[in-house]
Design a protein around this motif. Sequence first.
Motif, PDB file in Angstrom:
ATOM      1  N   THR A 248     -81.925  10.022  -5.998  1.00 46.12           N
ATOM      2  CA  THR A 248     -81.419   8.892  -4.691  1.00 46.12           C
ATOM      3  C   THR A 248     -82.934   8.787  -3.821  1.00 46.12           C
ATOM      4  OG1 THR A 248     -79.394  10.291  -4.631  1.00 46.12           O
ATOM      5  CG2 THR A 248     -79.957   8.941  -2.884  1.00 46.12           C
ATOM      6  N   PHE A 249     -83.622   9.800  -3.802  1.00 39.96           N
ATOM      7  CA  PHE A 249     -84.936   9.622  -2.733  1.00 39.96           C
ATOM      8  C   PHE A 249     -85.586   8.785  -3.443  1.00 39.96           C
ATOM      9  CE2 PHE A 249     -89.188  10.854  -2.125  1.00 39.96           C
ATOM     10  CZ  PHE A 249     -89.278  10.714  -0.842  1.00 39.96           C
ATOM     11  N   CYS A 250     -85.905   8.851  -4.746  1.00 34.94           N
ATOM     12  CA  CYS A 250     -86.842   8.039  -5.419  1.00 34.94           C
ATOM     13  C   CYS A 250     -86.397   6.556  -5.696  1.00 34.94           C
ATOM     14  CB  CYS A 250     -87.180   8.569  -6.982  1.00 34.94           C
ATOM     15  SG  CYS A 250     -88.068   9.891  -7.076  1.00 34.94           S
ATOM     16  N   LEU A 251     -84.988   6.315  -5.689  1.00 35.32           N
ATOM     17  CA  LEU A 251     -84.580   4.985  -6.081  1.00 35.32           C
ATOM     18  C   LEU A 251     -84.301   4.254  -4.626  1.00 35.32           C
ATOM     19  CD1 LEU A 251     -81.981   5.431  -8.963  1.00 35.32           C
ATOM     20  CD2 LEU A 251     -84.368   4.636  -9.115  1.00 35.32           C
ATOM     21  N   ARG A 252     -83.954   4.905  -3.763  1.00 36.74           N
ATOM     22  CA  ARG A 252     -83.503   4.259  -2.626  1.00 36.74           C
ATOM     23  C   ARG A 252     -84.605   4.505  -1.351  1.00 36.74           C
ATOM     24  NH1 ARG A 252     -79.750   0.753  -1.607  1.00 36.74           N
ATOM     25  NH2 ARG A 252     -79.055   1.753   0.372  1.00 36.74           N
ATOM     26  N   VAL A 253     -85.682   5.394  -1.377  1.00 37.22           N
ATOM     27  CA  VAL A 253     -86.532   5.630  -0.510  1.00 37.22           C
ATOM     28  C   VAL A 253     -88.039   5.348  -0.997  1.00 37.22           C
ATOM     29  CG1 VAL A 253     -87.491   7.175   1.336  1.00 37.22           C
ATOM     30  CG2 VAL A 253     -85.002   7.191   0.725  1.00 37.22           C
ATOM     31  N   LYS A 259     -93.401  -0.439  -2.308  1.00 39.25           N
ATOM     32  CA  LYS A 259     -93.526  -1.975  -2.345  1.00 39.25           C
ATOM     33  C   LYS A 259     -93.687  -2.722  -1.071  1.00 39.25           C
ATOM     34  CE  LYS A 259     -90.681  -2.534  -6.368  1.00 39.25           C
ATOM     35  NZ  LYS A 259     -89.353  -3.012  -7.011  1.00 39.25           N
ATOM     36  N   THR A 260     -93.007  -1.932  -0.063  1.00 43.48           N
ATOM     37  CA  THR A 260     -93.282  -2.647   1.407  1.00 43.48           C
ATOM     38  C   THR A 260     -93.917  -1.823   2.350  1.00 43.48           C
ATOM     39  OG1 THR A 260     -91.264  -1.525   1.966  1.00 43.48           O
ATOM     40  CG2 THR A 260     -90.916  -3.587   0.711  1.00 43.48           C
ATOM     41  N   GLY A 261     -94.299  -0.415   1.995  1.00 40.98           N
ATOM     42  CA  GLY A 261     -94.760   0.409   3.107  1.00 40.98           C
ATOM     43  C   GLY A 261     -93.852   0.917   4.163  1.00 40.98           C
ATOM     44  N   LEU A 262     -92.698   0.459   4.212  1.00 40.53           N
ATOM     45  CA  LEU A 262     -91.617   0.781   5.024  1.00 40.53           C
ATOM     46  C   LEU A 262     -90.578   1.874   4.558  1.00 40.53           C
ATOM     47  CD1 LEU A 262     -91.291  -2.939   6.936  1.00 40.53           C
ATOM     48  CD2 LEU A 262     -92.417  -0.926   7.688  1.00 40.53           C
ATOM     49  N   VAL A 263     -90.046   2.412   5.469  1.00 36.65           N
ATOM     50  CA  VAL A 263     -88.868   3.413   5.154  1.00 36.65           C
ATOM     51  C   VAL A 263     -87.814   2.428   5.484  1.00 36.65           C
ATOM     52  CG1 VAL A 263     -87.571   5.404   5.352  1.00 36.65           C
ATOM     53  CG2 VAL A 263     -90.057   5.407   5.281  1.00 36.65           C
ATOM     54  N   ALA A 264     -87.150   1.808   4.457  1.00 39.16           N
ATOM     55  CA  ALA A 264     -85.972   0.895   4.998  1.00 39.16           C
ATOM     56  C   ALA A 264     -84.548   1.566   4.863  1.00 39.16           C
ATOM     57  CB  ALA A 264     -85.940  -0.144   4.023  1.00 39.16           C
ATOM     58  N   ASN A 265     -84.442   2.646   4.272  1.00 38.03           N
ATOM     59  CA  ASN A 265     -83.215   3.238   4.029  1.00 38.03           C
ATOM     60  C   ASN A 265     -83.220   4.583   4.690  1.00 38.03           C
ATOM     61  OD1 ASN A 265     -81.919   1.198   2.498  1.00 38.03           O
ATOM     62  ND2 ASN A 265     -83.339   1.733   0.831  1.00 38.03           N
ATOM     63  N   MET A 266     -83.317   4.756   6.043  1.00 38.52           N
ATOM     64  CA  MET A 266     -83.470   6.095   6.548  1.00 38.52           C
ATOM     65  C   MET A 266     -82.276   7.018   6.505  1.00 38.52           C
ATOM     66  SD  MET A 266     -85.491   8.028   8.141  1.00 38.52           S
ATOM     67  CE  MET A 266     -86.622   6.821   8.857  1.00 38.52           C
ATOM     68  N   PRO A 267     -80.955   6.398   6.607  1.00 32.82           N
ATOM     69  CA  PRO A 267     -79.881   7.250   6.363  1.00 32.82           C
ATOM     70  C   PRO A 267     -79.985   7.940   4.969  1.00 32.82           C
ATOM     71  CG  PRO A 267     -79.279   5.352   7.402  1.00 32.82           C
ATOM     72  CD  PRO A 267     -80.654   5.073   7.037  1.00 32.82           C
ATOM     73  N   THR A 268     -80.249   7.143   3.963  1.00 32.51           N
ATOM     74  CA  THR A 268     -80.356   7.693   2.766  1.00 32.51           C
ATOM     75  C   THR A 268     -81.397   8.685   2.521  1.00 32.51           C
ATOM     76  OG1 THR A 268     -79.762   5.434   1.802  1.00 32.51           O
ATOM     77  CG2 THR A 268     -80.886   7.112   0.116  1.00 32.51           C
ATOM     78  N   LEU A 269     -82.554   8.609   3.105  1.00 33.82           N
ATOM     79  CA  LEU A 269     -83.641   9.926   3.271  1.00 33.82           C
ATOM     80  C   LEU A 269     -83.173  10.889   3.873  1.00 33.82           C
ATOM     81  CD1 LEU A 269     -86.617  10.942   3.197  1.00 33.82           C
ATOM     82  CD2 LEU A 269     -86.852   9.637   5.368  1.00 33.82           C
ATOM     83  N   VAL A 270     -82.263  11.073   4.875  1.00 39.41           N
ATOM     84  CA  VAL A 270     -81.839  12.033   5.753  1.00 39.41           C
ATOM     85  C   VAL A 270     -80.870  12.756   4.876  1.00 39.41           C
ATOM     86  CG1 VAL A 270     -80.205  12.721   7.421  1.00 39.41           C
ATOM     87  CG2 VAL A 270     -81.978  11.009   7.872  1.00 39.41           C
ATOM     88  N   VAL A 271     -79.940  11.982   4.073  1.00 37.71           N
ATOM     89  CA  VAL A 271     -78.806  12.380   3.199  1.00 37.71           C
ATOM     90  C   VAL A 271     -79.414  13.262   1.837  1.00 37.71           C
ATOM     91  CG1 VAL A 271     -76.866  11.862   1.612  1.00 37.71           C
ATOM     92  CG2 VAL A 271     -76.891  10.622   3.934  1.00 37.71           C
ATOM     93  N   VAL A 275     -78.963  17.366   0.919  1.00 36.83           N
ATOM     94  CA  VAL A 275     -78.574  17.698  -0.242  1.00 36.83           C
ATOM     95  C   VAL A 275     -79.578  18.591  -0.918  1.00 36.83           C
ATOM     96  CG1 VAL A 275     -78.012  16.781  -2.617  1.00 36.83           C
ATOM     97  CG2 VAL A 275     -77.233  15.662  -0.740  1.00 36.83           C
ATOM     98  N   LEU A 276     -81.115  18.088  -0.785  1.00 41.97           N
ATOM     99  CA  LEU A 276     -81.888  19.076  -1.181  1.00 41.97           C
ATOM    100  C   LEU A 276     -81.961  20.424  -0.608  1.00 41.97           C
ATOM    101  CD1 LEU A 276     -84.324  19.344  -3.126  1.00 41.97           C
ATOM    102  CD2 LEU A 276     -85.916  18.568  -1.397  1.00 41.97           C
ATOM    103  N   LEU A 277     -81.575  20.496   0.788  1.00 46.04           N
ATOM    104  CA  LEU A 277     -81.437  21.793   1.510  1.00 46.04           C
ATOM    105  C   LEU A 277     -80.442  22.711   1.110  1.00 46.04           C
ATOM    106  CD1 LEU A 277     -82.491  23.569   3.703  1.00 46.04           C
ATOM    107  CD2 LEU A 277     -81.055  22.350   5.423  1.00 46.04           C
ATOM    108  N   ILE A 278     -79.261  21.790   0.728  1.00 45.49           N
ATOM    109  CA  ILE A 278     -78.014  22.516   0.228  1.00 45.49           C
ATOM    110  C   ILE A 278     -78.385  23.091  -0.959  1.00 45.49           C
ATOM    111  CG2 ILE A 278     -75.746  22.274  -0.566  1.00 45.49           C
ATOM    112  CD1 ILE A 278     -75.251  20.184   1.449  1.00 45.49           C
ATOM    113  N   ALA A 279     -79.001  22.654  -1.962  1.00 47.45           N
ATOM    114  CA  ALA A 279     -79.716  22.905  -3.130  1.00 47.45           C
ATOM    115  C   ALA A 279     -80.328  24.123  -3.233  1.00 47.45           C
ATOM    116  CB  ALA A 279     -80.336  21.992  -4.035  1.00 47.45           C
TER     117      ALA A 279
END
Length: 313
Positions: A248-253, A259-271, A275-279
Amino acid sequence: MKNLAILIPAYNESSTIEKVVNDTKRVIETIPDASVYVYDNNSDDDTAQLAAKAGAIVKHEYVRGKGAVIRRMFREIEAHVYIMIDADDTYPVEAIPEMYHRVVDKKVDMVVGDRLSSTYFQENKRPFHNAGNSIVKFLINHLFDTNIKDILTGYRAFSYRFVKTFPVLSKGFEIETEMSIHAAETNMFVENQVIEYRDRPEGSESKLDTYGDGMRVILKIWNLFRIYHPLAFFGTISGILTIISLITFCLRVFIPYRKTGLVANMPTLVVSMIVLLIAIVSLFSGLILDAIQSQEKMNFEYRLIDAEQRIDE
């Protein structure tokens, strides 16, 4: 202490209980100091009376469920060898002497009456039971690294040390599954003995709920795998969550950021980080519980020594 105790759990088996008791008494005549115990599980018919008439020692367990009956039997009866057989006349009592001698002569802790290698698939007429037995056998033998040929059989022989160190947790028909896994996880000496199986006689009805009890057996396997192999259980969960988080991190963040230099999907980054912390938490939970389980296995060996000392006394 008895030399041999035949244990027969019974619930509404008036059509077969007399025959089972009489046949059992006949084959154990040559075995010294052997007794037949029938544990009536609060039957609605005259099972207890018929068993007593046939010469069995009748005891009662008023809490319904095969697990509750076996808990009572194992607590109350003191014997060097125990043989458990169902009251429905589906198992051949002629196998009892060989089972007994395997425990006495070879020091086997559990002899499993193996129906599946003989006539079970031909004799059994109940739908889905054949498939269910095969599925349960596959799961336990692969998850717990054992080679028990018939997991759900109710025909077994036990040593004293197995009976007195077996923690009965199940209330119902999951009890045979629990026995098999306990034997595998505590390095008990287990042997399979092929027996002939015959379907219930006409007028005798099975108490097993194919779907309800089947689901409870699967859940019991899942739960016992978590208890006995916590690192594998929680480690698998941790691995799955880690893969989901990284993909998820690679594909969405990460790729969009490249490509853009911007973090466009901040909610996905947080989620994905949650999930990684739960793992990570899951992995460390498995490590801690695995250490506790290792200590429990050592304590169990001390309990085995105590059981063997009671036999000598």
